[in-house]
Design a protein around this motif. Sequence first.
Motif, PDB file in Angstrom:
ATOM      1  N   TRP A   1      48.573  80.347 -77.175  1.00 35.44           N
ATOM      2  CA  TRP A   1      48.650  80.097 -75.735  1.00 35.44           C
ATOM      3  C   TRP A   1      49.262  78.715 -75.523  1.00 35.44           C
ATOM      4  N   ILE A   2      50.397  78.699 -74.828  1.00 31.57           N
ATOM      5  CA  ILE A   2      51.117  77.440 -74.624  1.00 31.57           C
ATOM      6  C   ILE A   2      50.941  76.987 -73.172  1.00 31.57           C
ATOM      7  N   PRO A   3      50.336  75.790 -72.968  1.00 34.10           N
ATOM      8  CA  PRO A   3      50.157  75.309 -71.584  1.00 34.10           C
ATOM      9  C   PRO A   3      51.507  74.962 -70.953  1.00 34.10           C
ATOM     10  N   ILE A   4      51.654  75.337 -69.705  1.00 33.21           N
ATOM     11  CA  ILE A   4      52.876  74.999 -68.963  1.00 33.21           C
ATOM     12  C   ILE A   4      52.550  73.796 -68.087  1.00 33.21           C
ATOM     13  N   ALA A   5      53.218  72.684 -68.360  1.00 31.09           N
ATOM     14  CA  ALA A   5      52.912  71.450 -67.633  1.00 31.09           C
ATOM     15  C   ALA A   5      53.250  71.630 -66.155  1.00 31.09           C
ATOM     16  N   PRO A   6      52.303  71.266 -65.275  1.00 29.73           N
ATOM     17  CA  PRO A   6      52.600  71.360 -63.847  1.00 29.73           C
ATOM     18  C   PRO A   6      53.648  70.320 -63.462  1.00 29.73           C
ATOM     19  N   SER A   7      54.461  70.641 -62.490  1.00 29.22           N
ATOM     20  CA  SER A   7      55.470  69.679 -62.059  1.00 29.22           C
ATOM     21  C   SER A   7      55.788  69.939 -60.599  1.00 29.22           C
ATOM     22  N   LYS A   8      55.877  68.850 -59.843  1.00 24.71           N
ATOM     23  CA  LYS A   8      56.171  68.983 -58.413  1.00 24.71           C
ATOM     24  C   LYS A   8      57.594  69.433 -58.157  1.00 24.71           C
ATOM     25  N   ASP A   9      58.473  69.227 -59.149  1.00 24.71           N
ATOM     26  CA  ASP A   9      59.863  69.608 -58.883  1.00 24.71           C
ATOM     27  C   ASP A   9      60.382  70.679 -59.833  1.00 24.71           C
ATOM     28  N   LYS A  10      59.473  71.554 -60.271  1.00 25.37           N
ATOM     29  CA  LYS A  10      59.915  72.686 -61.098  1.00 25.37           C
ATOM     30  C   LYS A  10      59.350  73.987 -60.565  1.00 25.37           C
ATOM     31  N   LEU A  11      60.141  75.043 -60.713  1.00 27.41           N
ATOM     32  CA  LEU A  11      59.651  76.391 -60.447  1.00 27.41           C
ATOM     33  C   LEU A  11      59.571  77.130 -61.773  1.00 27.41           C
ATOM     34  N   ILE A  12      58.598  77.999 -61.909  1.00 28.36           N
ATOM     35  CA  ILE A  12      58.434  78.786 -63.126  1.00 28.36           C
ATOM     36  C   ILE A  12      58.797  80.225 -62.778  1.00 28.36           C
ATOM     37  N   VAL A  13      59.615  80.847 -63.596  1.00 31.32           N
ATOM     38  CA  VAL A  13      60.003  82.236 -63.348  1.00 31.32           C
ATOM     39  C   VAL A  13      59.469  83.097 -64.480  1.00 31.32           C
ATOM     40  N   ASN A  14      58.605  84.035 -64.159  1.00 30.73           N
ATOM     41  CA  ASN A  14      58.081  84.976 -65.147  1.00 30.73           C
ATOM     42  C   ASN A  14      58.742  86.339 -64.966  1.00 30.73           C
ATOM     43  N   ILE A  15      59.207  86.896 -66.060  1.00 28.63           N
ATOM     44  CA  ILE A  15      59.723  88.270 -66.037  1.00 28.63           C
ATOM     45  C   ILE A  15      58.537  89.227 -65.975  1.00 28.63           C
ATOM     46  N   GLY A  16      58.681  90.295 -65.208  1.00 27.16           N
ATOM     47  CA  GLY A  16      57.607  91.284 -65.078  1.00 27.16           C
ATOM     48  C   GLY A  16      57.923  92.595 -65.793  1.00 27.16           C
ATOM     49  N   ASP A  17      56.966  93.508 -65.738  1.00 25.31           N
ATOM     50  CA  ASP A  17      57.066  94.764 -66.491  1.00 25.31           C
ATOM     51  C   ASP A  17      58.264  95.633 -66.077  1.00 25.31           C
ATOM     52  N   VAL A  18      58.637  95.596 -64.787  1.00 27.87           N
ATOM     53  CA  VAL A  18      59.758  96.448 -64.356  1.00 27.87           C
ATOM     54  C   VAL A  18      61.043  96.045 -65.071  1.00 27.87           C
ATOM     55  N   ILE A  19      61.279  94.737 -65.219  1.00 30.14           N
ATOM     56  CA  ILE A  19      62.473  94.270 -65.928  1.00 30.14           C
ATOM     57  C   ILE A  19      62.393  94.679 -67.409  1.00 30.14           C
TER      58      ILE A  19
ATOM     59  N   VAL B   1      60.974  97.357 -68.592  1.00 36.74           N
ATOM     60  CA  VAL B   1      61.295  98.789 -68.684  1.00 36.74           C
ATOM     61  C   VAL B   1      62.780  99.021 -68.422  1.00 36.74           C
ATOM     62  N   LEU B   2      63.334  98.444 -67.330  1.00 35.05           N
ATOM     63  CA  LEU B   2      64.750  98.661 -66.998  1.00 35.05           C
ATOM     64  C   LEU B   2      65.637  98.252 -68.165  1.00 35.05           C
ATOM     65  N   SER B   3      65.255  97.156 -68.857  1.00 37.53           N
ATOM     66  CA  SER B   3      66.087  96.640 -69.948  1.00 37.53           C
ATOM     67  C   SER B   3      65.689  97.249 -71.294  1.00 37.53           C
ATOM     68  N   ASN B   4      64.767  98.226 -71.277  1.00 38.66           N
ATOM     69  CA  ASN B   4      64.333  98.911 -72.503  1.00 38.66           C
ATOM     70  C   ASN B   4      63.882  97.907 -73.582  1.00 38.66           C
ATOM     71  N   ASN B   5      63.109  96.914 -73.138  1.00 40.28           N
ATOM     72  CA  ASN B   5      62.518  95.865 -73.997  1.00 40.28           C
ATOM     73  C   ASN B   5      63.473  94.746 -74.390  1.00 40.28           C
ATOM     74  N   LYS B   6      64.693  94.752 -73.856  1.00 37.85           N
ATOM     75  CA  LYS B   6      65.593  93.625 -74.133  1.00 37.85           C
ATOM     76  C   LYS B   6      64.960  92.337 -73.574  1.00 37.85           C
ATOM     77  N   PHE B   7      64.361  92.457 -72.396  1.00 38.09           N
ATOM     78  CA  PHE B   7      63.619  91.333 -71.817  1.00 38.09           C
ATOM     79  C   PHE B   7      62.143  91.691 -71.808  1.00 38.09           C
ATOM     80  N   LYS B   8      61.300  90.813 -72.309  1.00 34.38           N
ATOM     81  CA  LYS B   8      59.868  91.053 -72.420  1.00 34.38           C
ATOM     82  C   LYS B   8      59.156  90.406 -71.237  1.00 34.38           C
ATOM     83  N   SER B   9      58.243  91.131 -70.610  1.00 37.24           N
ATOM     84  CA  SER B   9      57.476  90.506 -69.519  1.00 37.24           C
ATOM     85  C   SER B   9      56.541  89.447 -70.122  1.00 37.24           C
ATOM     86  N   THR B  10      56.451  88.336 -69.415  1.00 32.00           N
ATOM     87  CA  THR B  10      55.696  87.185 -69.927  1.00 32.00           C
ATOM     88  C   THR B  10      54.197  87.463 -69.905  1.00 32.00           C
TER      89      THR B  10
END
Length: 134
Positions: free
Chosen positions: A26-44, A46-55
């Motif tokens: 488990w890797i902690p994600i440092a909070p930051s006032k000027d960053k956005l975090i983007v997590n890939i979800g399960d639909v991506i 499936v659409l990519s047939n596991n090329k992209f893994k949901s976080t």
Amino acid sequence: HEDPGCFTILYQDEVRGLEVHKDDQWIPIAPSKDKLIVNIGDVIQVLSNNKFKSTTHRVVRPSETNRYSYSFFYNVHGDKWVEPLPQFTKEIGESPKYRGFLFEEYHQLRFRNRSHPSARPEDLIHITHYSISN
Ligand SMILES: O=C(O)CCC(=O)C(=O)O
Ligand SMILES: [Fe+2]
């Protein structure tokens, strides 16, 4: 957990808590006032047939303080059919790793995980519910 939809944009301001699972850690994600975090979800995934893994991620909230996190869930509409795209399957000679489903169906199964938590973790519904085992 993994987010069920397409992707999630998160903003956690100054208080830590978000952790991402990678290489059995488990890797902690440092909070930051000027960053956005983007997590890939399960639909991506499936659409990519596991090329992209949901976080796989979790929140370990520090007990000593309040924590605010803002999420924007980008989802397809419930009536949309979700299945591996031809670009990631027949056009490149790979077999689909998931059978298709209506997004709403999966969303409801995932909601049940929360409203009727299971005694056994293996009974919780994940995207592997739709896996095709070859
Ligand atoms: O609180 C967070 O930073 C993450 C929340 C989350 O994972 C979610 O709402 O799906
Ligand atoms: Fe999440």
